[in-house]
Design an enzyme around this catalytic site. Sequence first.
Site, PDB file in Angstrom:
ATOM      1  N   CYS A 270     -69.974  31.018  47.379  1.00  0.00           N
ATOM      2  CA  CYS A 270     -69.301  31.545  48.561  1.00  0.00           C
ATOM      3  C   CYS A 270     -67.866  31.917  48.168  1.00  0.00           C
ATOM      4  CB  CYS A 270     -69.225  30.574  49.725  1.00  0.00           C
ATOM      5  SG  CYS A 270     -70.802  30.046  50.364  1.00  0.00           S
TER       6      CYS A 270
ATOM      7  N   ARG B  46     -69.686  35.570  43.898  1.00  0.00           N
ATOM      8  CA  ARG B  46     -69.814  34.157  44.286  1.00  0.00           C
ATOM      9  C   ARG B  46     -70.880  33.952  45.349  1.00  0.00           C
ATOM     10  NH1 ARG B  46     -64.981  30.880  43.118  1.00  0.00           N
ATOM     11  NH2 ARG B  46     -65.833  29.468  44.669  1.00  0.00           N
TER      12      ARG B  46
ATOM     13  N   TRP C 206     -73.109  32.298  50.298  1.00  0.00           N
ATOM     14  CA  TRP C 206     -74.322  31.957  49.558  1.00  0.00           C
ATOM     15  C   TRP C 206     -74.905  30.778  50.319  1.00  0.00           C
ATOM     16  CZ3 TRP C 206     -76.370  27.725  46.949  1.00  0.00           C
ATOM     17  CH2 TRP C 206     -77.476  28.004  46.125  1.00  0.00           C
TER      18      TRP C 206
ATOM     19  N   ASN D 179     -65.971  26.905  52.215  1.00  0.00           N
ATOM     20  CA  ASN D 179     -66.806  26.731  51.023  1.00  0.00           C
ATOM     21  C   ASN D 179     -67.010  25.242  50.837  1.00  0.00           C
ATOM     22  OD1 ASN D 179     -66.710  29.401  50.434  1.00  0.00           O
ATOM     23  ND2 ASN D 179     -65.394  29.212  48.634  1.00  0.00           N
ATOM     24  N   GLY D 180     -68.190  24.850  50.391  1.00  0.00           N
ATOM     25  CA  GLY D 180     -68.436  23.431  50.146  1.00  0.00           C
ATOM     26  C   GLY D 180     -69.569  22.934  51.023  1.00  0.00           C
TER      27      GLY D 180
ATOM     28  N   GLU E 202     -82.035  29.812  26.206  1.00  0.00           N
ATOM     29  CA  GLU E 202     -81.046  30.711  26.809  1.00  0.00           C
ATOM     30  C   GLU E 202     -81.630  32.122  27.001  1.00  0.00           C
ATOM     31  OE1 GLU E 202     -78.444  30.380  28.382  1.00  0.00           O
ATOM     32  OE2 GLU E 202     -77.328  32.241  28.234  1.00  0.00           O
TER      33      GLU E 202
ATOM     34  N   LYS F 146     -81.837  33.925  30.617  1.00  0.00           N
ATOM     35  CA  LYS F 146     -81.206  35.232  30.883  1.00  0.00           C
ATOM     36  C   LYS F 146     -82.230  36.196  31.463  1.00  0.00           C
ATOM     37  CE  LYS F 146     -77.997  34.417  30.869  1.00  0.00           C
ATOM     38  NZ  LYS F 146     -76.989  33.428  30.578  1.00  0.00           N
TER      39      LYS F 146
ATOM     40  N   GLU G 103     -83.396  35.110  35.137  1.00  0.00           N
ATOM     41  CA  GLU G 103     -82.437  35.264  36.237  1.00  0.00           C
ATOM     42  C   GLU G 103     -82.085  36.712  36.534  1.00  0.00           C
ATOM     43  OE1 GLU G 103     -78.584  33.478  35.640  1.00  0.00           O
ATOM     44  OE2 GLU G 103     -78.603  33.964  33.528  1.00  0.00           O
TER      45      GLU G 103
ATOM     46  N   HIS H  27     -99.145  22.684  20.906  1.00  0.00           N
ATOM     47  CA  HIS H  27     -99.377  21.487  21.731  1.00  0.00           C
ATOM     48  C   HIS H  27     -99.595  21.864  23.199  1.00  0.00           C
ATOM     49  CE1 HIS H  27     -98.551  18.948  18.341  1.00  0.00           C
ATOM     50  NE2 HIS H  27     -97.440  19.637  18.106  1.00  0.00           N
TER      51      HIS H  27
ATOM     52  N   LYS I 287     -72.398  33.077  41.190  1.00  0.00           N
ATOM     53  CA  LYS I 287     -71.661  32.480  40.086  1.00  0.00           C
ATOM     54  C   LYS I 287     -70.986  31.209  40.584  1.00  0.00           C
ATOM     55  CE  LYS I 287     -69.660  33.924  35.962  1.00  0.00           C
ATOM     56  NZ  LYS I 287     -70.742  33.928  34.990  1.00  0.00           N
TER      57      LYS I 287
END
Length: 616
Positions: free
Chosen positions: A2, A27, A74, A100-101, A489, A493, A496, A512, A611
């Site tokens: 946010c 954000r 968000w 925010n929070g 990674e 990438k 997402e 396995h 982010k």
Amino acid sequence: MCGIVAYVGGAAAAPVLVEGLRRLEYRGYDSAGIATLTGRTLNIRKTIGYISSLQSLLVQHPIAGTIGISHTRWATHGAVTIQNAHPHSDHSGRLALVHNGVIENYHELRGDLIEKGETFYSSTDTEVMAHLIGYFFGKNGKQGKIGLMEAIRQALGQVVGTYGIAVIHADVPGVLMGARHGSSLVLGVGNGEYLLASDTSAIVPYTHEAIYLNDRDIVCLGEGGFEVNTLTGLGSDYRITKIDFTIEDISKAEYPHYMLKEIFEQPASVSNAIRGRLSLEEATAKLGGLEASNIELRAVEHLILSGCGTAFHAGLVGKYLIESLAHIPAECEFASELRYRSLLATPSTTFVFVISQSGETADTLAALRESRRKGYRTLGICNYVASTVARESDGGVYMHAGVEIGVAATKSFTSQLTILTLISLLFGRIRRLSHTDGLRIIAELEKLPEKISQTLELHEQVRRIACKYAHAKSFLFLGRQFNYPIALEGALKLTETSYIAASGHPSAELKHGIIALVAPEIPSVFIAPEDSVLEKNLNNIQEVKARNGPVIAIGTEGNKSLARIADDVLFIPEAPEYISPILAVIPLQLLAYYIAVELGHDVDKPRNLAKSVTVE
Ligand code: F6R
């Protein structure tokens, strides 16, 4: 997570706020809203979707005023609806608040307020704060700035959780207030104008003078200037800091997306991570920010690395680096797990490194605080100067990667790996690593920016491979040792940015279970540079090929065996095993980028993501 932007000054607030929100859109981008005051009238506009929807709404229904607050959301509590978008108001409809929070005791507070006759319109935790402040403002009967500040203090005294808030009230025209606890808020001090924002990108077009508010600070802005106090009523210990980047640094320049720009910035960002930190004379790294003497560093018997997502993957590479170069036992743990673990390592001989680009990730901060509580020396590896990780750790190393806006982390990852190499060199040189070996590592680090530039030349080849495989059902990423985390990674990438299911595994784990997935429509990406496990990787590639699985391989320039067996090969420059992850990840970043573009996705704003995850 946010974004908040608030403004008070001589200019029309709405354009400043919308421009600020555009810069913070990374954000969160579920919904957005803005509130301004024109005299004693409160105006609110909210919309779901991107900031561009808010802009269109404001064209149809403009709002005036030189003071206002705004938010890009968000979603945490409550679905993506206009009712749940910020700003929220109280029973009087004269107060507006953005937040925010997360308010942990919002159920309780909401119940109490409903009993007192308040009516709620959204399912957010934020609306509780708006009502609570409005309730105290009315109850106290005190008017003006003092009355509003006292109401905010009383309300926040009842709140359990994290917040960065900005508040305006139609009965207190010309005054903007903000407060923070556990969620970043920065005050931009301009010439006769002030901005309050969740990060500096929104402020930098107007001023380079910033005050990073401390937890439990409350700020009051208006014609009389600015006042920063603590919520308990004491003067806060604040400092005016110079913001060290320009508006050009946060523009896309000639690139279509931030993600691509940031991938291409890696020769420079890695250079910045190294600059001034190498000592040829002593064949070691100089990391004064660790705030530890050689005697203290030599006493370390155990290192714990922690972070989330991409930063966790950097920590995993760090574990291999530290064990092989520094000969210290190291472990890497997700911050979300570390925070709830019973840590058994001895505090006096263990350092905990938390890794975080933003320095604001909630789980990483919790892991940091938990480690401190237990007496461990905690060190941060982060990008944002004055971030909470930087402020709360005992020391650390800044990445100096420059602002990273693309939601998918790219340049911050290679900077983290570079810094972990420096840390390993430093710890190694006060243990078993010889002067000659130290110099060898330094020489490799110095060659790195040039090798990254060479690796980036693969971009056209990667784009062609991306087009070939973009419609694959899923992908496997495989690597071993130093490059096992790079497989993780690469998979992250791709997932997402492209929403293609992808998973990363140690190559030898194939047989396995994972091998059951191998099929012509599922490509396997092998990270197989020339290293101690190349032969093993080649065997695993053969196993995939024997089952008609297409193979894309990342190998070292000139490796003929790979070229013979893989369907597509991307060659990176020759480098020692401990450097290879920094080079190997670059084609994977490009692959994720080009596949997402080919599939028509908004690369800089991937679905459901934002982010800096400042909620647990
Ligand atoms: C992935 C990504 C995330 C972050 C994670 C930690 O591309 O960006 O996985 O790496 O949320 O963020 P920081 O490093 O800010 O703590």
